[in-house]
Motif scaffolding. Sequence first.
Motif, short mmCIF file in Angstrom:
data_model
loop_
_atom_site.label_atom_id
_atom_site.label_comp_id
_atom_site.label_asym_id
_atom_site.label_seq_id
_atom_site.Cartn_x
_atom_site.Cartn_y
_atom_site.Cartn_z
N VAL A 49 -56.06 42.87 -3.69
CA VAL A 49 -54.91 41.99 -3.75
C VAL A 49 -53.60 42.94 -3.92
N PHE A 50 -53.69 43.77 -4.73
CA PHE A 50 -52.46 44.63 -5.11
C PHE A 50 -52.16 45.27 -3.69
N SER A 51 -52.98 46.01 -3.07
CA SER A 51 -52.48 46.77 -2.04
C SER A 51 -52.10 45.88 -0.81
N ARG A 52 -52.72 44.71 -0.74
CA ARG A 52 -51.98 43.89 0.21
C ARG A 52 -50.53 43.47 -0.34
N GLY A 103 -65.21 46.14 -12.35
CA GLY A 103 -65.29 44.85 -11.73
C GLY A 103 -65.45 45.25 -10.16
N CYS A 104 -65.23 44.20 -9.29
CA CYS A 104 -65.57 44.20 -7.93
C CYS A 104 -64.38 44.60 -7.09
N ASP A 105 -63.40 45.41 -7.61
CA ASP A 105 -62.05 45.77 -6.84
C ASP A 105 -61.36 44.67 -6.37
N GLY A 106 -61.37 43.45 -6.65
CA GLY A 106 -60.65 42.25 -6.34
C GLY A 106 -59.09 42.78 -6.52
N TYR A 107 -58.79 43.16 -7.91
CA TYR A 107 -57.47 43.31 -8.17
C TYR A 107 -56.84 44.37 -7.20
N ASP A 108 -57.60 45.32 -6.89
CA ASP A 108 -57.11 46.59 -5.94
C ASP A 108 -56.70 46.14 -4.53
N ALA A 113 -53.24 43.25 -15.15
CA ALA A 113 -53.98 44.06 -14.27
C ALA A 113 -53.08 44.98 -13.26
N LYS A 114 -51.88 44.29 -12.91
CA LYS A 114 -50.90 45.02 -11.97
C LYS A 114 -50.10 45.91 -12.87
N MET A 115 -49.76 45.75 -14.15
CA MET A 115 -49.15 46.73 -15.01
C MET A 115 -50.23 47.94 -15.18
N LEU A 116 -51.35 47.59 -15.47
CA LEU A 116 -52.49 48.74 -15.70
C LEU A 116 -52.67 49.59 -14.38
N SER A 117 -52.66 49.05 -13.55
CA SER A 117 -52.97 49.50 -12.12
C SER A 117 -51.65 50.58 -11.60
#
Length: 94
Positions: A83-86, A76-81, A49-53
Motif C-alpha cells: 500500500v505504501f509503495s502505491r 507480516g504479509c507485506d500488505g503495508y509495503d 506503520a508508515k512512520m516506521l517504514s
Amino acid sequence: MNSKIKDENTDFLFDAILQLQSKEECYQFFEDLCTVSELKALSQRIVVAKMLSDKRVYSDIVAATISRVNRSLIYGCDGYDMVFSRLDKKKDSD
C-alpha cells in the motif's frame, strides 16, 4: 499469506472492500462496518506503520502501538509495503 485469517468470511470482507471506488465510499462503508474506536485504531496503525517504514525515530511514535505494527512490518504479509509503495507512486504522479 497468514492462513490463520484466510477463510470465507475474510474473503467476503476483502471482496466488499475492493468494490469501494472513492474515499467517500470508504468513509460510508467503514463507518457502517466499524465502531469509531475500531476505525481510529486501524488508522493509527497504518500511520505508525508508515512512520516506521519511513525510518522515523521511535520518540515520534506512541510506544504502545509501535511493537504491534513493527511485528507486522517484519513478520507480516507485506500488505503495508504494498500500500505504501502505491501511495508513494500516486503522490509522485499528482
